[in-house]
Motif scaffolding. Structure first.
Motif, short mmCIF file in Angstrom:
data_model
loop_
_atom_site.label_atom_id
_atom_site.label_comp_id
_atom_site.label_asym_id
_atom_site.label_seq_id
_atom_site.Cartn_x
_atom_site.Cartn_y
_atom_site.Cartn_z
N TYR A 299 65.14 62.87 -52.24
CA TYR A 299 66.37 62.78 -51.46
C TYR A 299 67.58 62.54 -52.35
CZ TYR A 299 63.93 62.85 -46.99
OH TYR A 299 63.19 63.24 -45.91
N ARG A 317 70.52 62.28 -44.53
CA ARG A 317 69.15 62.68 -44.20
C ARG A 317 69.06 63.27 -42.80
NH1 ARG A 317 64.58 58.65 -46.74
NH2 ARG A 317 65.54 58.31 -48.79
N THR A 339 59.54 65.01 -45.97
CA THR A 339 58.57 63.93 -45.98
C THR A 339 59.32 62.61 -46.22
OG1 THR A 339 58.20 63.99 -48.37
CG2 THR A 339 56.92 65.52 -47.00
N ASP A 340 58.58 61.53 -46.38
CA ASP A 340 59.22 60.24 -46.63
C ASP A 340 59.94 60.21 -47.98
OD1 ASP A 340 58.32 59.27 -44.24
OD2 ASP A 340 56.52 58.32 -45.09
N THR A 341 59.49 61.07 -48.91
CA THR A 341 60.05 61.02 -50.27
C THR A 341 61.03 62.15 -50.58
OG1 THR A 341 58.12 62.23 -51.09
CG2 THR A 341 58.06 59.82 -51.20
#
Length: 364
Positions: A299, A317, A339-341
């Motif tokens: 991110y 985001r 995804t989370d990352t």
């Protein structure tokens, strides 16, 4: 023979046939051999038409209830699925410009330089001036927004298609606007004026492309155009500068012929109103065909490239999630997901972006 009280017309079902051309076929067959078989066939054709008309109306009602941009994406997805990839739909962008990008919005008054970096590459764009037919030099802004990107893509595409750095704009502008679904309107608020602003800004600007590896840094003077011919618009109520002929600089033209990123013009139509989505579209196209193993882009890296104008990570985001979802509305087979990352990508065939197999991106 008809049963008592029931006309032969109803027994055969002729009353179901309503379309004029099908009624004509019916009358042409009347009295001939196997008339009842012909009637059943014509009824079947009528039912098929009725089902299609009902489905078309349902789809039209669905589209009418959508916001404009979503409706455009939905229609273009259908067109791409029905027509598939085609070489004539290809448009191109220089890979460095697609990766680093221009400002999303007009810079504040007096700000004449813009810089963006991505990884170990950087682009600096400095606003320039154009000399008028009266001899004055008029300051132009730093090119910005979706129209600057679309114009630049049009110019680079013309250079690649003609294999020439010289472009006659008067011959291609109307085609360009039609290509992207823009009306060709004049006046202070018309599309022509808005595109002229970005055309002139691009023609006047200076670009510096840099790369570094921790041991050395390289900078290239990359003024996009080395010859521009301008005149005043002949419209009495719009005496604005208009550029008729341009020539790409040798360095930019050579780089363009080696490092062009292809994209389908229908995709550009789908995202014509968003500079960020156009940047994301080109970047995804470049990444999908250049990686060999699955990749997750953090991110932090994504924000450095697409986060211009966002003060908070959460807001960026959220916007990125919408933009990725919109890309997948048009291209549902794109192998990417958040995804989370970060953003997960896999190598993919050009067909996932409606590109012909021969339209592979040339590597830098």
């Amino acid at each position: 023979m008809a049963e008592s009280g029931i006309p032969a017309l109803r027994l055969l079902g002729e009353e179901q046939i309503r379309d004029a051309d099908l009624r004509a076929k019916l009358e042409e067959a009347r009295g001939k051999f196997a008339f009842d078989v012909t009637v059943r066939h014509i009824i079947s054709l009528q039912h098929e038409r009725d089902h299609k008309a009902a489905a078309d109306k349902m789809r039209a009602d669905e589209l009418a209830g959508m916001p404009r941009d979503r409706r455009r994406r939905s229609v273009i997805r259908e067109v791409i699925e029905n027509e598939g990839p085609a070489p004539e739909n290809l448009r191109f962008m220089h890979s460095v410009l697609a990766i680093c990008g221009l400002p999303y919005r007009q810079l504040p008054a007096g700000v004449l330089e813009y810089e963006r970096t991505q990884g170990r590459m950087g682009l600096v764009v400095t606003a320039g001036k154009l000399r008028t037919p009266d001899g004055d030099r008029i300051q132009q802004p730093v090119p910005f927004g979706p129209k600057a990107r679309l114009v630049l893509g049009h110019l680079t595409t013309q250079a690649i298609k003609t294999k020439s750095p010289d472009i006659e704009l008067a011959d291609t502008l109307t085609e360009f606007l039609r290509d992207l679904g823009f009306p060709s309107t004049g006046g202070d608020n018309g599309t022509l004026r808005a595109f002229k602003v970005q055309l002139n800004a691009l023609f006047a600007c200076h670009m510096e492309i840099s790369s570094w590896d921790g041991h050395k840094a390289t900078s290239i003077d990359a003024k996009p155009f080395d010859k521009v011919e301008v005149f005043f618009s002949e419209s009495p109520d719009q005496r604005s500068l208009w550029t008729s002929k341009i020539s790409f600089s040798d360095r930019m033209f050579t780089g363009l012929m080696k490092h062009a990123i292809p994209m389908d013009v229908r995709a550009l139509r789908a995202f014509q109103g968003s500079a960020r989505k156009l940047d994301l579209l080109y970047w995804v196209g470049y990444r999908l065909h250049s990686i060999r193993t699955p990749l997750t882009v953090s991110y932090q890296a994504l924000r450095s490239q697409f986060g211009d104008g966002f003060a908070r990570d959460r807001a960026f985001r959220a916007q990125l999630a919408k933009d990725v979802a919109h890309l997948k509305e048009v291209f549902p087979k794109l192998p990417l997901k958040l995804t989370d990352t970060g953003l997960f990508l896999e190598n993919a065939d050009p067909a996932v972006l409606a590109l012909p197999k021969l339209a592979r991106i040339k590597k830098r």
